[in-house]
Write an enzyme that holds these catalytic residues in place. Structure first.
Site, PDB file in Angstrom:
ATOM      1  N   ASP A  47      14.958 -21.475  -3.414  1.00 44.46           N
ATOM      2  CA  ASP A  47      13.440 -21.271  -3.302  1.00 44.46           C
ATOM      3  C   ASP A  47      12.655 -21.520  -4.617  1.00 44.46           C
ATOM      4  O   ASP A  47      13.437 -22.807  -4.912  1.00 44.46           O
ATOM      5  CB  ASP A  47      13.685 -19.653  -3.862  1.00 44.46           C
TER       6      ASP A  47
ATOM      7  N   ASP B 191       9.770 -20.927  -6.256  1.00 43.13           N
ATOM      8  CA  ASP B 191       8.646 -20.825  -7.334  1.00 43.13           C
ATOM      9  C   ASP B 191       9.286 -19.783  -7.712  1.00 43.13           C
ATOM     10  O   ASP B 191       9.925 -18.414  -7.677  1.00 43.13           O
ATOM     11  CB  ASP B 191       7.426 -19.352  -7.132  1.00 43.13           C
TER      12      ASP B 191
ATOM     13  N   ASP C 143      14.708 -16.141  -6.627  1.00 38.44           N
ATOM     14  CA  ASP C 143      14.346 -15.382  -7.572  1.00 38.44           C
ATOM     15  C   ASP C 143      13.722 -13.409  -7.471  1.00 38.44           C
ATOM     16  O   ASP C 143      13.953 -12.757  -7.981  1.00 38.44           O
ATOM     17  CB  ASP C 143      13.385 -15.477  -8.783  1.00 38.44           C
TER      18      ASP C 143
END
Length: 254
Positions: free
Chosen positions: A28, A30, A203
């Site tokens: 991922d 961001d 996240d």
């Protein structure tokens, strides 16, 4: 993501570097490779990160992909053009130097964008992010508008037959039919990812689909940030810890 397999483990172990050996690595962006910024364009990608990812990709014989809610165009603008990319939550796929595989932008997305713009007008801190085939409504700078933003996004998704993708202080409307898990499954059938063991690092709740498919295919997931119910088997505290972990993979240490 609503999944009965989610495990509310409060203290997942850190991932051993050996997981990176032979991995098909899905990252991922961001909140994983870069800290989440106050605005969509406030993120900075430094040369050290790009160099680290390049070295790790080479060590993995090309088996490194960035899987993000960002569009492929934005990821390339950030400097990730030399990597395999899955953008807009798996709706877009792109190899380095090749055209993007993606559906056309729907008129319904344009209609949703206009409604978002009307909502954001005069509300300081509420931002509309136009993406290639989707649109996001951000309220990180004005959390008091979060409930109204969610209600609007839900009503538009229902009326316009669009997929509603909640994120961290944002709501995104996009075509359905794909997610980060479907991106992992598709890319694992293709070179160079085929033959590796999937390892997904992310996240957000939107990364749970990636964790799920990685696990289904014999790999695992790593949750970055605050512990929560998750399908990930391991955790890292923050972006800096992710970079340190990836550097261990470059060094080949255990």
């Amino acid at each position: 993501m609503s999944d009965s397999r989610l495990s509310p483990v409060p203290d997942l172990p850190p991932p051993p570097p050996r997981l990176l050996t032979g991995a098909a690595l899905f990252l991922d962006f961001d909140g994983t490779l870069a800290p989440i910024a106050d605005t969509p364009d406030g993120v900075e990608v430094d040369d050290d990160l790009l160099a680290l990812l390049g070295r790790l990709r080479d060590r993995l014989d090309g088996r490194l992909a960035i899987v993000s809610g960002r569009s492929v165009a934005t990821l390339r603008d950030f400097g990730f053009g030399q990597f395999l990319l899955a953008g807009t939550h798996g709706l877009e796929l792109a190899e380095p130097g090749r055209p993007v595989e993606a559906p056309a932008r729907l008129p319904a997305v344009n209609e949703a964008e206009a409604a978002f713009q009307t909502f954001a007008a005069g509300k300081a801190g509420v931002l509309v992010e136009r993406k290639t085939i989707s649109v996001g409504l951000h309220f990180r700078g004005a959390p008091q508008w979060g409930r109204e933003a969610g209600d609007l996004a839900a009503s538009l998704a229902d009326r316009l037959d669009l997929a509603l993708q909640p994120g961290k202080m944002l709501y995104e409307l996009r075509p359905g039919g794909a997610d980060k898990g479907s991106a992992v499954r598709t890319l694992m059938r293709r070179a160079p990812m085929a033959g590796g063991t999937p390892l997904f690092i992310g996240d957000d709740v939107t990364d749970e689909e990636g964790f799920a498919v990685a696990r289904d295919l014999g790999g695992s997931g790593i949750l970055v940030g605050v512990p929560r119910a998750t399908l990930a088997a391991f955790s890292l505290e923050q972006v800096a810890a992710v970079r340190h972990y990836l550097a261990q993979g470059v060094a080949g240490t255990d």
